[in-house]
Design a protein around this motif. Sequence first.
Motif, mmCIF file in Angstrom:
data_model
loop_
_atom_site.group_PDB
_atom_site.id
_atom_site.type_symbol
_atom_site.label_atom_id
_atom_site.label_comp_id
_atom_site.label_asym_id
_atom_site.label_seq_id
_atom_site.Cartn_x
_atom_site.Cartn_y
_atom_site.Cartn_z
ATOM 1 N N UNK A 19 13.962 22.308 35.227
ATOM 2 C CA UNK A 19 14.504 23.475 34.559
ATOM 3 C C UNK A 19 13.606 24.346 34.301
ATOM 4 N N UNK A 20 12.460 23.768 33.274
ATOM 5 C CA UNK A 20 11.381 24.642 32.844
ATOM 6 C C UNK A 20 10.520 25.257 33.943
ATOM 7 N N UNK A 21 10.242 24.619 35.021
ATOM 8 C CA UNK A 21 9.395 25.351 36.350
ATOM 9 C C UNK A 21 10.452 26.422 36.636
ATOM 10 N N UNK A 22 11.511 26.339 36.651
ATOM 11 C CA UNK A 22 12.446 27.381 37.068
ATOM 12 C C UNK A 22 12.311 28.659 36.092
ATOM 13 N N UNK A 23 12.558 28.332 34.969
ATOM 14 C CA UNK A 23 12.414 29.337 33.888
ATOM 15 C C UNK A 23 11.096 30.179 33.787
ATOM 16 N N UNK A 24 9.654 29.170 34.225
ATOM 17 C CA UNK A 24 8.360 30.082 34.390
ATOM 18 C C UNK A 24 8.327 30.876 35.615
ATOM 19 N N UNK A 25 9.081 30.285 36.661
ATOM 20 C CA UNK A 25 9.091 31.116 37.844
ATOM 21 C C UNK A 25 9.815 32.513 37.534
#
Length: 422
Positions: A145-151
Amino acid sequence: MDSAAADGPHSGPGPAANPLGHGPVLLLTGARLADGRVVDVRVSGDRIQAVGTVGSLGPLPALPGAPTVTTGARIDLKGYLLLPAPAEAHAHYDCAFSAALPAPPPDTPADLTRRITEAALTSLGYGATAQRTHVRIGDVHGLRQLEAVLTARQALRGLAELQAVAMPRLLTGRAGTDGRAQLREALKLGATAAGGCPELDPDPAGYVQLLLEAAREADCPVDLHTTAANATQLARLTGALAPLRPRVTLGPCGALARGGATVLATSGVRVVWLPQNGGCTGLEGRPAGLRPGLVRELTAARVPLAAGSGALRDPSNPVGRADPLEAAYLLAASGELDPDAAYDAVANQARAALGLPPVRVDAGFPAELLAVRGDSLAGALAGGHSRLVVHSGRVVSRTSAVREFADTVALALPRQSGGTDC
């Protein structure tokens, strides 16, 4: 009904007629401020360059030996209220729009990024140029989820500022081994703050100590969830957080115990209140509702208070909205705050909770602005739907709402009247 042409602010002729593509100088004319003044505002770069009486501002003065700068747009804001842009101080975009999906949602990385981006753009369209979303990490979630937010944050660069709070569920003991490792990795990857809910860990005090260690190591703020239902536990929590204040935010504190406001006032922490229903997906169980008078207790104790949405159509609130003016409306309509204080809770108080500088419609301040249809702040909170949003000196969103009526024999109804809006 939405229309891009019927009731929006009007820009000048030529190539700059589309305000979403204006150049380095932006002139906003005929805007009404919250104090009743009608002004022109000139924006240069990411700052407000000048504010003057209507008709008093022209192109940006040239530097010696340089041509006068005229590239840009002139936007007529007659009938609009010009305000500091609001901020979203507490969201859960990894859960946004998931109320109607299976649990857990069958998201691919692309689907998750799309939902997060859509949530951020929805909030931006309502006026929030800065946003903070809490993101679950560890356990089955890993850092997905964090990686998706950073993207999504990278994709939104130039449109809005998106902050991420990393939320491990467990930190203490053997069960928290994964959470501790994931938290440090999340902060290295670019999470803005460390967060979570100590009440969900078997050792809340240990959770806070481990979180503080990670936050100090990463030199980042802390933004924690708590119901604040027990004044003694709240005092222990705020005492443990003392080494990091004033970079500490708590929320939503929806079940604040009697005497809790005094504890918060003496602790020096900020509180983010969620007026839609007092709850969010960061806490387990159904929201218990809002205790009447709680906000008045907090403000009487002079606790720094911001307001956020908390939910955008997720399981904690299937009809949750991402509109900061909705949060301000609820605070004002309940009688907890007057309209000015209610709007400040979603604007400069929310910006302060995000660690951002204040905004005023005055020279030298950041050009983070919201123009909303209405003749007063109360009118805008009551129903201002047409909006123009400025982030970093650039128009990034425009919403035009039109009210139309069917023909009648008895009465010719106006298509739109004065400062009202649908």
